[in-house]
Design an enzyme around this catalytic site. Structure first.
Site, short mmCIF file in Angstrom:
data_model
loop_
_atom_site.label_atom_id
_atom_site.label_comp_id
_atom_site.label_asym_id
_atom_site.label_seq_id
_atom_site.Cartn_x
_atom_site.Cartn_y
_atom_site.Cartn_z
N LEU A 1 0.81 -1.23 0.00
CA LEU A 1 0.00 0.00 0.00
C LEU A 1 0.84 1.27 0.00
O LEU A 1 0.32 2.35 -0.25
CB LEU A 1 -0.98 -0.01 1.17
CG LEU A 1 -2.07 -1.10 1.09
CD1 LEU A 1 -2.94 -1.07 2.33
CD2 LEU A 1 -2.93 -0.93 -0.16
N HIS B 1 9.59 -13.93 1.98
CA HIS B 1 10.11 -13.60 0.64
C HIS B 1 11.45 -14.31 0.58
O HIS B 1 12.41 -13.90 1.23
CB HIS B 1 10.25 -12.07 0.54
CG HIS B 1 11.04 -11.59 -0.62
ND1 HIS B 1 10.49 -10.80 -1.61
CD2 HIS B 1 12.33 -11.75 -0.97
CE1 HIS B 1 11.42 -10.50 -2.51
NE2 HIS B 1 12.55 -11.07 -2.14
N ASN C 1 9.80 -9.15 -8.73
CA ASN C 1 10.56 -10.07 -7.92
C ASN C 1 9.60 -11.03 -7.21
O ASN C 1 8.67 -10.57 -6.57
CB ASN C 1 11.34 -9.26 -6.87
CG ASN C 1 12.55 -10.00 -6.37
OD1 ASN C 1 12.77 -11.17 -6.72
ND2 ASN C 1 13.33 -9.35 -5.55
N ASP D 1 0.42 -9.72 -4.87
CA ASP D 1 1.67 -8.98 -4.71
C ASP D 1 1.58 -7.63 -5.43
O ASP D 1 2.52 -7.19 -6.10
CB ASP D 1 2.88 -9.79 -5.21
CG ASP D 1 4.21 -9.18 -4.78
OD1 ASP D 1 4.20 -8.24 -3.97
OD2 ASP D 1 5.25 -9.65 -5.28
N PHE E 1 11.40 -3.19 -9.01
CA PHE E 1 10.68 -4.45 -9.22
C PHE E 1 9.22 -4.28 -8.80
O PHE E 1 8.94 -3.66 -7.78
CB PHE E 1 11.29 -5.54 -8.33
CG PHE E 1 12.65 -6.02 -8.76
CD1 PHE E 1 12.79 -7.06 -9.66
CD2 PHE E 1 13.80 -5.43 -8.23
CE1 PHE E 1 14.04 -7.52 -10.04
CE2 PHE E 1 15.07 -5.88 -8.60
CZ PHE E 1 15.19 -6.92 -9.51
#
Ligand code: NCD
Ligand code: ZN
Ligand code: ZN
Length: 388
Positions: free
Chosen positions: A24, A140, A239, A266, A284
């Site tokens: 966000l 991640h 990514n 994402d 990215f």
């Protein structure tokens, strides 16, 4: 409250979608997105609940910042926003953030999304704490030494364009470590944006051993590969990177057989100016909230790769269970978070019409079918597509 009658003939009525992985950008990067514009983009895409990643400025690594995100999103009044706190202070990978304090204020999980957690020791400690707190770690997976400055998948396209590549092992080496740590600690370990075949295989094995692991895949990794890259290339830069057709097939198979639990967008908005810097320099990430459902309906369901029911489960009941929510289903007496979809509606992707500030998408001009036309949060219509 008076009952409201909504006419939805010829449409399907489904539980509001839940996205466990959204950026966000507020506080700090309001030029890319605000809590309000992001939460509005969510409901336009049929999402009634979204979990927000902590890689803002400052990073969401303390209790007060969790409260800040919750207050702002309540004021916005669109999708419900559930904040994810950072694993390490400033996401610098050196010291654990205030996991206890953040949980107390409403953090639904912890993640250093945007980068991997390099230290095995810190990751293990974070897992132990998350286990006690009863919330997941959302990982991640990226070994930065293996990414080594790469910008797209280390394969055919990177060779052709002469740009540095990101090999699949940058993802699955850290994933393999984490699966072992998750097994030791017993934490609920959630894999963000899985992208490679080998990762899916490692997860399948771990699940068979009884490791408490869940997995998300993005719409773009299910639909695109490195072969789809074309100018402007930076719109295809995210990514983890788009990989090979073999990887994509493994992701679809993983989703079909339950190795992959859910779909998360994402959603990663960036400004046109930043994305205009070209493949090497651009940041990215791509946006996803407003086109996720029609993209997947058109490219997966209509091609008989997964069923409509499975698509809806992966956007509702599965993400609800990751976050321990009683949402994601329509039942008498339950909270009315509902999305109405016109499965016949065909429309081309036009980023100028996005309510997100981010216009960065590789799907510009794609003709898609099955668009959300109405979104209801807590019994209130928060989005309605105007009839043409
Ligand atoms: N996915 C991306 O390419 N970018 C994300 C970070 C992330 O999800 O790793 C972002 O914050 O822009
Ligand atoms: Zn990430
Ligand atoms: Zn992300």
């Amino acid at each position: 409250m008076e009952d409201q009658i909504v006419y939805a003939s010829g449409k399907i009525v489904v539980p509001g979608f839940i996205d466990v992985h959204v950026h966000l950008r507020e506080p700090g990067y309001e030029e890319k997105e605000t809590i309000k514009t992001g939460a509005k983009a969510a409901v336009k895409g049929g999402f009634t609940t979204i979990a927000s990643m902590p890689n803002t400025k400052p990073v969401i690594d303390q209790a007060e910042l969790i409260t800040y995100v919750l207050t702002k999103s309540e004021q916005a009044g669109f999708a419900k926003v559930l904040p994810i706190g950072a694993i390490t202070k400033k996401q610098e990978g050196q010291e654990l953030a205030d996991l206890f304090g953040m949980k107390e204020k409403g953090a639904v999980g912890f993640s250093d999304d945007g980068r991997g957690v390099k230290s095995s020791g810190l990751m293990k400690q974070a897992m132990e704490i998350a286990k006690t707190l009863g919330v997941p770690i959302l990982a991640h997976c990226e070994d930065i030494d293996l990414t080594n400055g790469g910008v797209i998948h280390d394969g055919r396209k990177a060779n052709e364009l002469g740009v540095p590549g990101i090999p699949a092992e940058a993802e699955y080496i850290q994933l393999a470590r984490d699966l072992i740590l998750a097994e030791i600690t017993g934490v609920h370990y959630h894999v963000c944006h899985v992208s490679s075949k080998r990762s899916v295989e490692l997860i399948r094995e771990a699940k068979a051993r009884g490791v408490n692991v869940t997995v998300e895949v993005t719409p773009h990794h299910l639909v695109l590969t490195e072969d789809d890259l074309k100018e402007p290339y930076s719109q295809f830069k995210m990514n983890p990177p788009l990989r090979t057709e073999e990887d994509r097939q493994a992701l679809i198979k993983g989703l079909k057989d339950g190795t992959i639990d859910m779909i998360a967008t994402d959603h990663a908005p960036h400004t046109e100016q930043e994305k205009g810097k070209g493949l090497l320099e651009a940041p990215f990430g791509i946006v996803g909230l407003e086109i996720a459902f029609p993209l997947l309906f058109t490219n997966l369901v209509k091609h008989h790769l997964i069923s409509l029911e499975q698509l809806i489960d992966s956007l509702t009941i599965k993400p609800a269970s990751l976050l321990g929510l009683t949402l994601g289903k329509i039942e008498k007496g339950s909270i009315a978070d509902i999305t109405v979809i016109d499965l016949e509606k065909i429309q081309s992707v036009d980023p100028t019409q996005f309510v997100s500030k981010g216009k960065n998408t590789p799907f510009f001009g794609w003709k898609l079918q099955g668009w959300p036309v109405m979104t209801i949060v807590n019994g209130k219509i928060v989005w309605e597509e105007k009839e043409e």
